[in-house]
Design a protein around this motif. Structure first.
Motif, PDB file in Angstrom:
ATOM      1  N   ALA A   1       0.843  -1.188   0.000  1.00  0.00           N
ATOM      2  CA  ALA A   1       0.000   0.000   0.000  1.00  0.00           C
ATOM      3  C   ALA A   1       0.882   1.242   0.000  1.00  0.00           C
ATOM      4  O   ALA A   1       1.908   1.287   0.672  1.00  0.00           O
ATOM      5  CB  ALA A   1      -0.896  -0.002   1.240  1.00  0.00           C
ATOM      6  N   ASP A   2       0.492   2.213  -0.759  1.00  0.00           N
ATOM      7  CA  ASP A   2       1.156   3.515  -0.776  1.00  0.00           C
ATOM      8  C   ASP A   2       2.640   3.452  -1.111  1.00  0.00           C
ATOM      9  O   ASP A   2       3.456   4.140  -0.518  1.00  0.00           O
ATOM     10  CB  ASP A   2       0.966   4.233   0.568  1.00  0.00           C
ATOM     11  CG  ASP A   2      -0.495   4.500   0.871  1.00  0.00           C
ATOM     12  OD1 ASP A   2      -1.321   4.436  -0.055  1.00  0.00           O
ATOM     13  OD2 ASP A   2      -0.803   4.773   2.032  1.00  0.00           O
ATOM     14  N   VAL A   3       3.023   2.632  -2.069  1.00  0.00           N
ATOM     15  CA  VAL A   3       4.422   2.586  -2.495  1.00  0.00           C
ATOM     16  C   VAL A   3       4.615   3.624  -3.597  1.00  0.00           C
ATOM     17  O   VAL A   3       3.771   3.786  -4.476  1.00  0.00           O
ATOM     18  CB  VAL A   3       4.845   1.172  -2.951  1.00  0.00           C
ATOM     19  CG1 VAL A   3       4.114   0.729  -4.194  1.00  0.00           C
ATOM     20  CG2 VAL A   3       6.340   1.103  -3.148  1.00  0.00           C
ATOM     21  N   SER A   4       5.729   4.338  -3.515  1.00  0.00           N
ATOM     22  CA  SER A   4       6.004   5.398  -4.486  1.00  0.00           C
ATOM     23  C   SER A   4       7.075   4.959  -5.472  1.00  0.00           C
ATOM     24  O   SER A   4       7.827   4.016  -5.222  1.00  0.00           O
ATOM     25  CB  SER A   4       6.479   6.657  -3.760  1.00  0.00           C
ATOM     26  OG  SER A   4       7.748   6.421  -3.167  1.00  0.00           O
ATOM     27  N   ALA A   5       7.141   5.682  -6.575  1.00  0.00           N
ATOM     28  CA  ALA A   5       8.169   5.401  -7.573  1.00  0.00           C
ATOM     29  C   ALA A   5       9.555   5.627  -6.983  1.00  0.00           C
ATOM     30  O   ALA A   5      10.488   4.872  -7.273  1.00  0.00           O
ATOM     31  CB  ALA A   5       7.962   6.274  -8.799  1.00  0.00           C
ATOM     32  N   SER A   6       9.710   6.638  -6.147  1.00  0.00           N
ATOM     33  CA  SER A   6      11.022   6.893  -5.558  1.00  0.00           C
ATOM     34  C   SER A   6      11.440   5.760  -4.618  1.00  0.00           C
ATOM     35  O   SER A   6      12.618   5.400  -4.557  1.00  0.00           O
ATOM     36  CB  SER A   6      11.051   8.240  -4.836  1.00  0.00           C
ATOM     37  OG  SER A   6      10.114   8.288  -3.804  1.00  0.00           O
TER      38      SER A   6
ATOM     39  N   GLU B   1      -1.039   1.307 -12.272  1.00  0.00           N
ATOM     40  CA  GLU B   1      -1.753   2.583 -12.174  1.00  0.00           C
ATOM     41  C   GLU B   1      -0.940   3.511 -11.290  1.00  0.00           C
ATOM     42  O   GLU B   1      -0.315   3.083 -10.318  1.00  0.00           O
ATOM     43  CB  GLU B   1      -3.113   2.402 -11.497  1.00  0.00           C
ATOM     44  CG  GLU B   1      -4.110   1.635 -12.289  1.00  0.00           C
ATOM     45  CD  GLU B   1      -5.419   1.465 -11.524  1.00  0.00           C
ATOM     46  OE1 GLU B   1      -5.449   1.723 -10.293  1.00  0.00           O
ATOM     47  OE2 GLU B   1      -6.394   1.079 -12.158  1.00  0.00           O
ATOM     48  N   ARG B   2      -0.981   4.785 -11.632  1.00  0.00           N
ATOM     49  CA  ARG B   2      -0.379   5.823 -10.791  1.00  0.00           C
ATOM     50  C   ARG B   2      -1.515   6.678 -10.253  1.00  0.00           C
ATOM     51  O   ARG B   2      -2.365   7.130 -11.004  1.00  0.00           O
ATOM     52  CB  ARG B   2       0.552   6.699 -11.606  1.00  0.00           C
ATOM     53  CG  ARG B   2       1.797   6.013 -12.054  1.00  0.00           C
ATOM     54  CD  ARG B   2       2.562   6.947 -12.948  1.00  0.00           C
ATOM     55  NE  ARG B   2       3.914   6.475 -13.162  1.00  0.00           N
ATOM     56  CZ  ARG B   2       4.699   6.942 -14.100  1.00  0.00           C
ATOM     57  NH1 ARG B   2       4.274   7.890 -14.907  1.00  0.00           N
ATOM     58  NH2 ARG B   2       5.912   6.470 -14.238  1.00  0.00           N
ATOM     59  N   ARG B   3      -1.482   6.895  -8.950  1.00  0.00           N
ATOM     60  CA  ARG B   3      -2.507   7.734  -8.313  1.00  0.00           C
ATOM     61  C   ARG B   3      -1.808   8.820  -7.510  1.00  0.00           C
ATOM     62  O   ARG B   3      -0.775   8.555  -6.885  1.00  0.00           O
ATOM     63  CB  ARG B   3      -3.378   6.901  -7.383  1.00  0.00           C
ATOM     64  CG  ARG B   3      -4.146   5.835  -8.103  1.00  0.00           C
ATOM     65  CD  ARG B   3      -4.984   5.050  -7.147  1.00  0.00           C
ATOM     66  NE  ARG B   3      -5.684   3.991  -7.849  1.00  0.00           N
ATOM     67  CZ  ARG B   3      -6.304   3.012  -7.266  1.00  0.00           C
ATOM     68  NH1 ARG B   3      -6.298   2.926  -5.950  1.00  0.00           N
ATOM     69  NH2 ARG B   3      -6.930   2.092  -7.964  1.00  0.00           N
ATOM     70  N   PRO B   4      -2.351  10.027  -7.483  1.00  0.00           N
ATOM     71  CA  PRO B   4      -1.715  11.085  -6.690  1.00  0.00           C
ATOM     72  C   PRO B   4      -1.769  10.769  -5.202  1.00  0.00           C
ATOM     73  O   PRO B   4      -2.754  10.229  -4.709  1.00  0.00           O
ATOM     74  CB  PRO B   4      -2.539  12.331  -7.000  1.00  0.00           C
ATOM     75  CG  PRO B   4      -3.621  11.924  -7.915  1.00  0.00           C
ATOM     76  CD  PRO B   4      -3.520  10.467  -8.206  1.00  0.00           C
ATOM     77  N   LEU B   5      -0.695  11.085  -4.511  1.00  0.00           N
ATOM     78  CA  LEU B   5      -0.641  10.930  -3.064  1.00  0.00           C
ATOM     79  C   LEU B   5      -1.401  12.099  -2.446  1.00  0.00           C
ATOM     80  O   LEU B   5      -1.064  13.250  -2.708  1.00  0.00           O
ATOM     81  CB  LEU B   5       0.811  10.917  -2.596  1.00  0.00           C
ATOM     82  CG  LEU B   5       1.086  10.683  -1.125  1.00  0.00           C
ATOM     83  CD1 LEU B   5       0.601   9.294  -0.718  1.00  0.00           C
ATOM     84  CD2 LEU B   5       2.562  10.816  -0.844  1.00  0.00           C
ATOM     85  N   PRO B   6      -2.438  11.827  -1.664  1.00  0.00           N
ATOM     86  CA  PRO B   6      -3.267  12.914  -1.138  1.00  0.00           C
ATOM     87  C   PRO B   6      -2.491  13.966  -0.345  1.00  0.00           C
ATOM     88  O   PRO B   6      -2.787  15.146  -0.428  1.00  0.00           O
ATOM     89  CB  PRO B   6      -4.278  12.190  -0.241  1.00  0.00           C
ATOM     90  CG  PRO B   6      -4.323  10.798  -0.758  1.00  0.00           C
ATOM     91  CD  PRO B   6      -2.938  10.520  -1.284  1.00  0.00           C
ATOM     92  N   SER B   7      -1.484  13.544   0.390  1.00  0.00           N
ATOM     93  CA  SER B   7      -0.746  14.486   1.228  1.00  0.00           C
ATOM     94  C   SER B   7       0.316  15.283   0.463  1.00  0.00           C
ATOM     95  O   SER B   7       0.851  16.245   0.982  1.00  0.00           O
ATOM     96  CB  SER B   7      -0.088  13.744   2.387  1.00  0.00           C
ATOM     97  OG  SER B   7       0.834  12.797   1.887  1.00  0.00           O
ATOM     98  N   ASP B   8       0.643  14.863  -0.767  1.00  0.00           N
ATOM     99  CA  ASP B   8       1.649  15.554  -1.569  1.00  0.00           C
ATOM    100  C   ASP B   8       1.243  15.454  -3.028  1.00  0.00           C
ATOM    101  O   ASP B   8       1.370  14.406  -3.643  1.00  0.00           O
ATOM    102  CB  ASP B   8       3.019  14.915  -1.343  1.00  0.00           C
ATOM    103  CG  ASP B   8       4.133  15.581  -2.124  1.00  0.00           C
ATOM    104  OD1 ASP B   8       3.860  16.487  -2.950  1.00  0.00           O
ATOM    105  OD2 ASP B   8       5.298  15.208  -1.924  1.00  0.00           O
ATOM    106  N   GLY B   9       0.752  16.541  -3.581  1.00  0.00           N
ATOM    107  CA  GLY B   9       0.234  16.535  -4.946  1.00  0.00           C
ATOM    108  C   GLY B   9       1.252  16.148  -6.004  1.00  0.00           C
ATOM    109  O   GLY B   9       0.888  15.758  -7.102  1.00  0.00           O
ATOM    110  N   ARG B  10       2.540  16.249  -5.693  1.00  0.00           N
ATOM    111  CA  ARG B  10       3.570  15.889  -6.677  1.00  0.00           C
ATOM    112  C   ARG B  10       3.855  14.397  -6.690  1.00  0.00           C
ATOM    113  O   ARG B  10       4.230  13.839  -7.711  1.00  0.00           O
ATOM    114  CB  ARG B  10       4.870  16.639  -6.373  1.00  0.00           C
ATOM    115  CG  ARG B  10       4.727  18.142  -6.469  1.00  0.00           C
ATOM    116  CD  ARG B  10       5.947  18.814  -5.904  1.00  0.00           C
ATOM    117  NE  ARG B  10       6.046  18.465  -4.481  1.00  0.00           N
ATOM    118  CZ  ARG B  10       7.146  18.569  -3.756  1.00  0.00           C
ATOM    119  NH1 ARG B  10       8.247  18.987  -4.290  1.00  0.00           N
ATOM    120  NH2 ARG B  10       7.147  18.241  -2.473  1.00  0.00           N
ATOM    121  N   ALA B  11       3.724  13.753  -5.563  1.00  0.00           N
ATOM    122  CA  ALA B  11       4.064  12.333  -5.440  1.00  0.00           C
ATOM    123  C   ALA B  11       2.910  11.461  -5.935  1.00  0.00           C
ATOM    124  O   ALA B  11       1.757  11.886  -5.959  1.00  0.00           O
ATOM    125  CB  ALA B  11       4.384  11.989  -3.995  1.00  0.00           C
TER     126      ALA B  11
END
Length: 67
Positions: free
Chosen positions: A8-13, A40-50
């Motif tokens: 859950a909530d894994v980022s590209a970085s 799928e890529r979904r925006p992270l609610p707490s950081d619009g860039r991530a």
């Protein structure tokens, strides 16, 4: 895809760090996987860039075949 599956909530970085690759290289790979409907890529609610990564149903079905 294996690093994204079941997380859950894994980022590209985070994936880039785990694979010891640049964020640019991972981004290109994710672009290709997304174009094929596997990720799928979904925006992270707490950081619009991530973005948060998630396997699609198609990606999840293909993962055992690739492994």
């Amino acid at each position: 895809m294996r690093l994204i599956h079941g997380r859950a909530d894994v980022s590209a970085s985070a994936i880039a760090d785990e694979m010891d690759m640049t964020r640019g290289a991972i981004s290109k790979i994710l672009d290709r996987l997304a174009a094929r409907g596997l990720v799928e890529r979904r925006p992270l609610p707490s950081d619009g860039r991530a973005q948060i990564l998630k396997l699609t149903a198609k990606g999840a079905r293909l993962l055992p075949v690739l492994a």
